[in-house]
Enzyme design. Structure first.
Site, PDB file in Angstrom:
ATOM      1  N   ASP A  76       0.983  -1.203   0.120  1.00 63.02           N
ATOM      2  CA  ASP A  76      -0.025  -0.107  -0.062  1.00 63.02           C
ATOM      3  C   ASP A  76       0.893   1.231  -0.015  1.00 63.02           C
ATOM      4  O   ASP A  76       1.603   1.493   1.021  1.00 63.02           O
ATOM      5  CB  ASP A  76      -0.927   0.288   1.256  1.00 63.02           C
ATOM      6  CG  ASP A  76      -1.778   1.282   1.309  1.00 63.02           C
ATOM      7  OD1 ASP A  76      -2.535   1.450   0.388  1.00 63.02           O
ATOM      8  OD2 ASP A  76      -1.338   2.113   2.295  1.00 63.02           O
ATOM      9  N   TYR A  81       2.677   9.958  -0.684  1.00 63.07           N
ATOM     10  CA  TYR A  81       4.017   9.522   0.172  1.00 63.07           C
ATOM     11  C   TYR A  81       5.283   9.703  -0.390  1.00 63.07           C
ATOM     12  O   TYR A  81       6.308   9.633   0.187  1.00 63.07           O
ATOM     13  CB  TYR A  81       3.860   8.200   0.381  1.00 63.07           C
ATOM     14  CG  TYR A  81       2.429   7.592   1.304  1.00 63.07           C
ATOM     15  CD1 TYR A  81       1.801   8.305   1.924  1.00 63.07           C
ATOM     16  CD2 TYR A  81       2.112   6.181   1.384  1.00 63.07           C
ATOM     17  CE1 TYR A  81       0.708   8.210   2.565  1.00 63.07           C
ATOM     18  CE2 TYR A  81       1.081   5.807   1.907  1.00 63.07           C
ATOM     19  CZ  TYR A  81       0.385   6.826   2.745  1.00 63.07           C
ATOM     20  OH  TYR A  81      -0.891   6.392   3.244  1.00 63.07           O
ATOM     21  N   LYS A 106      -2.810   5.555  -3.914  1.00 62.50           N
ATOM     22  CA  LYS A 106      -3.900   6.392  -3.524  1.00 62.50           C
ATOM     23  C   LYS A 106      -3.889   7.904  -4.524  1.00 62.50           C
ATOM     24  O   LYS A 106      -2.642   8.278  -4.473  1.00 62.50           O
ATOM     25  CB  LYS A 106      -4.079   6.948  -2.151  1.00 62.50           C
ATOM     26  CG  LYS A 106      -3.758   5.671  -1.103  1.00 62.50           C
ATOM     27  CD  LYS A 106      -3.817   6.028   0.143  1.00 62.50           C
ATOM     28  CE  LYS A 106      -3.530   5.045   1.205  1.00 62.50           C
ATOM     29  NZ  LYS A 106      -2.271   4.555   1.128  1.00 62.50           N
ATOM     30  N   HIS A 139      -7.607   9.359  -1.617  1.00 60.03           N
ATOM     31  CA  HIS A 139      -6.867   9.386  -0.339  1.00 60.03           C
ATOM     32  C   HIS A 139      -7.813  10.117   0.672  1.00 60.03           C
ATOM     33  O   HIS A 139      -7.563   9.559   1.972  1.00 60.03           O
ATOM     34  CB  HIS A 139      -5.657  10.084  -0.450  1.00 60.03           C
ATOM     35  CG  HIS A 139      -4.532   9.675   0.532  1.00 60.03           C
ATOM     36  ND1 HIS A 139      -3.029   9.749   0.140  1.00 60.03           N
ATOM     37  CD2 HIS A 139      -4.721   9.495   1.813  1.00 60.03           C
ATOM     38  CE1 HIS A 139      -2.539   9.382   1.159  1.00 60.03           C
ATOM     39  NE2 HIS A 139      -3.373   9.200   2.503  1.00 60.03           N
TER      40      HIS A 139
HETATM   41  N1  LIG Z   1      -4.970   6.448   4.194  1.00 53.32           N
HETATM   42  C1  LIG Z   1      -4.405   7.249   4.997  1.00 53.32           C
HETATM   43  O1  LIG Z   1      -4.817   8.363   5.210  1.00 53.32           O
HETATM   44  C2  LIG Z   1      -3.462   6.481   5.815  1.00 53.32           C
HETATM   45  C3  LIG Z   1      -3.145   7.102   7.005  1.00 53.32           C
HETATM   46  C4  LIG Z   1      -1.781   6.524   7.444  1.00 53.32           C
HETATM   47  C5  LIG Z   1      -1.299   5.407   7.109  1.00 53.32           C
HETATM   48  N2  LIG Z   1      -1.691   4.775   5.874  1.00 53.32           N
HETATM   49  C6  LIG Z   1      -1.234   3.341   5.240  1.00 53.32           C
HETATM   50  O2  LIG Z   1      -1.131   2.651   6.341  1.00 53.32           O
HETATM   51  C7  LIG Z   1      -0.065   2.195   6.858  1.00 53.32           C
HETATM   52  C8  LIG Z   1       0.150   1.764   8.095  1.00 53.32           C
HETATM   53  O3  LIG Z   1      -0.061   2.849   8.939  1.00 53.32           O
HETATM   54  P1  LIG Z   1       1.013   3.498   9.939  1.00 53.32           P
HETATM   55  O4  LIG Z   1       2.456   3.579   9.087  1.00 53.32           O
HETATM   56  O5  LIG Z   1       0.397   4.985  10.157  1.00 53.32           O
HETATM   57  O6  LIG Z   1       0.991   2.553  11.281  1.00 53.32           O
HETATM   58  P2  LIG Z   1       1.392   1.348  11.819  1.00 53.32           P
HETATM   59  O7  LIG Z   1       1.771   0.621  10.625  1.00 53.32           O
HETATM   60  O8  LIG Z   1       0.134   0.961  12.748  1.00 53.32           O
HETATM   61  O9  LIG Z   1       2.513   1.566  12.719  1.00 53.32           O
HETATM   62  C9  LIG Z   1       3.882   1.940  12.098  1.00 53.32           C
HETATM   63  C10 LIG Z   1       4.855   2.280  13.089  1.00 53.32           C
HETATM   64  O10 LIG Z   1       5.102   1.266  13.819  1.00 53.32           O
HETATM   65  C11 LIG Z   1       6.533   0.994  14.004  1.00 53.32           C
HETATM   66  N3  LIG Z   1       6.643  -0.750  14.020  1.00 53.32           N
HETATM   67  C12 LIG Z   1       6.043  -1.472  12.943  1.00 53.32           C
HETATM   68  N4  LIG Z   1       6.024  -2.700  13.390  1.00 53.32           N
HETATM   69  C13 LIG Z   1       6.314  -2.727  14.679  1.00 53.32           C
HETATM   70  C14 LIG Z   1       6.606  -3.942  15.617  1.00 53.32           C
HETATM   71  N5  LIG Z   1       6.485  -5.106  15.143  1.00 53.32           N
HETATM   72  N6  LIG Z   1       6.822  -3.380  16.999  1.00 53.32           N
HETATM   73  C15 LIG Z   1       6.876  -2.131  17.090  1.00 53.32           C
HETATM   74  N7  LIG Z   1       6.629  -1.118  16.421  1.00 53.32           N
HETATM   75  C16 LIG Z   1       6.626  -1.426  15.071  1.00 53.32           C
HETATM   76  C17 LIG Z   1       7.140   1.501  13.076  1.00 53.32           C
HETATM   77  O11 LIG Z   1       8.273   1.791  13.143  1.00 53.32           O
HETATM   78  P3  LIG Z   1       9.703   1.205  12.065  1.00 53.32           P
HETATM   79  O12 LIG Z   1       9.357   1.654  10.840  1.00 53.32           O
HETATM   80  O13 LIG Z   1      10.834   1.734  12.632  1.00 53.32           O
HETATM   81  O14 LIG Z   1       9.397  -0.494  12.526  1.00 53.32           O
HETATM   82  C18 LIG Z   1       6.323   2.883  12.605  1.00 53.32           C
HETATM   83  O15 LIG Z   1       6.509   3.735  13.583  1.00 53.32           O
HETATM   84  C19 LIG Z   1       0.860   3.243   6.171  1.00 53.32           C
HETATM   85  O16 LIG Z   1       2.094   2.904   6.073  1.00 53.32           O
HETATM   86  C20 LIG Z   1       0.241   3.757   4.889  1.00 53.32           C
HETATM   87  O17 LIG Z   1       0.270   2.561   3.841  1.00 53.32           O
HETATM   88  C21 LIG Z   1      -2.862   5.315   5.371  1.00 53.32           C
END
Ligand SMILES: NC(=O)c1ccc[n+]([C@@H]2O[C@H](COP(=O)([O-])OP(=O)(O)OC[C@H]3O[C@@H](n4cnc5c(N)ncnc54)[C@H](OP(=O)(O)O)[C@@H]3O)[C@@H](O)[C@H]2O)c1
Length: 327
Positions: A76, A81, A106, A139
């Site tokens: 994704d 981004y 997106k 998005h």
């Molecule tokens: N549509 C939207 O508006 C929207 C908004 C936000 C996100 N998204 C999408 O959703 C995806 C995921 O959401 P997100 O990036 O916000 O949050 P997430 O995946 O819930 O969390 C990512 C964070 O957690 C850390 N992390 C990853 N695996 C871990 C683990 N096993 N233990 C501890 N910490 C861990 C990562 O750091 P490290 O990289 O250092 O491991 C990063 O700081 C995004 O990458 C994006 O593709 C979409």
């Protein structure tokens, strides 16, 4: 109104995933299986994908390559981004066949409007180095320019009809945004990607999605938005939640793995982000254990109803107007 007939068609089945490590440690991982979800147009999508929001471009291709080697088959990304090009590089470097990977991206708000969104597709596929997309979503609902949002969605419908994308959808749409969109368009979105973690589960949006046969996809599935910098001091990290920690200890798993398991057992798609090879692998190692009904209910009960991320009903014109480069 010519809305497609809503169908209860978000099904689940397990499918062999080419190249997935044969860990074979449990009933849900026989032969290295991932869980697949069937979208409302019959297209299948690996439930567990790999996110790249805030992955620096210089780290993104390595992260995507690692993810694909670990076994993820769903990435994704987003125009906003700024790393679609590096996602494409990671895909090619991994050696995994493009046709075996579900690519989701997106359209950013500044590219909303019919012609602009058709052009946004060209920009995205050029950067990714692919001819077609598996899923293209809007998005944001962009409430300050919703007519342009609708026109953008109509462009997605055209791309779908022309076979340029296999499925279309939205992100951050609440009930009223979906109601307005469905009244003015023909194709029911296949996916609605929303903030969704144990502290903010958005039951009303999930219910709306289910009513229309729209698959709910969780962003920040392990609660990244509850702890990464820049979103306010009022937040509490769901990664440090005691209930989740206790459940994790009982399964010899990490809190992140328990949250992903919770998402999958609710038949949602989840797209955790990491640029750390160990955590990329950890987040995929979730097919060899099962949460009990009591554990699922315990995590469900953590919902605070309080959003950590941006409110989709608040317009952010300066942010929305950010220009997406051609290359
Ligand atoms: N549509 C939207 O508006 C929207 C908004 C936000 C996100 N998204 C999408 O959703 C995806 C995921 O959401 P997100 O990036 O916000 O949050 P997430 O995946 O819930 O969390 C990512 C964070 O957690 C850390 N992390 C990853 N695996 C871990 C683990 N096993 N233990 C501890 N910490 C861990 C990562 O750091 P490290 O990289 O250092 O491991 C990063 O700081 C995004 O990458 C994006 O593709 C979409």
């Amino acid at each position: 109104m010519t809305v497609d007939t809503p169908v209860a068609n978000v099904g689940r089945h397990l499918t062999g995933n080419t190249g997935t490590p044969q860990t074979g440690r449990g009933p849900n991982n026989v032969g290295g299986m991932n869980q697949e979800l069937v979208l409302n147009n019959g297209v299948t999508m690996p439930a567990l994908g790999f996110g790249v929001f805030q992955s620096p471009p210089e780290e993104t291709s390595a992260a995507v390559e690692t993810a694909l080697k670990v076994g993820y088959r769903h990435i994704d990304t987003a125009a906003a981004y700024g790393n679609e090009r590096q996602v494409g590089e990671g895909l090619r470097r991994s050696g995994v066949d493009r046709d075996d990977v579900f690519i989701e991206t997106k359209v950013w708000v500044s590219d909303y409007g019919y012609d602009e969104t058709l052009h946004a597709f060209e920009k995205a596929t050029r950067k990714l180095g692919v001819d077609t997309l598996d899923l293209l979503i809007l998005h944001q609902p962009a409430v300050d320019r919703f007519d342009r949002t609708v026109a953008a969605y109509q462009a997605l419908e055209t791309l779908l009809a022309d076979g340029r994308v296999r499925a279309i959808g939205v992100s951050n749409f609440m009930r009223h945004h979906l109601t307005d969109l469905l009244a003015r368009t023909s194709v029911v979105p296949a996916v609605n990607q929303i903030e969704l973690h144990p502290y903010f589960a958005q039951p009303d949006v999930q219910k709306t999605d289910a009513e229309h046969g729209i698959l709910t996809q969780a962003w920040s599935p392990i609660g990244g938005i509850t702890f990464y910098p820049g979103y306010g001091d009022h937040r509490r990290s769901v990664l440090e939640d005691e209930t989740i920690a206790a459940i994790a200890a009982g399964h010899h798993k990490s809190p992140a793995q328990v949250m992903l398991r919770w998402q999958l057992q609710h038949d949602r798609s989840a797209i955790p982000k990491s640029t750390n090879p160990g955590r990329i692998a950890e987040n995929f190692d979730v097919f060899d254990f099962t949460l009990t009904d009591t554990e699922m209910a315990g995590i469900d009960a953590l919902d605070t109803g309080v959003r950590s991320g941006p409110d989709p009903d608040v317009a952010r014109p300066a942010f929305f107007d950010r220009v997406i480069p051609e290359d």
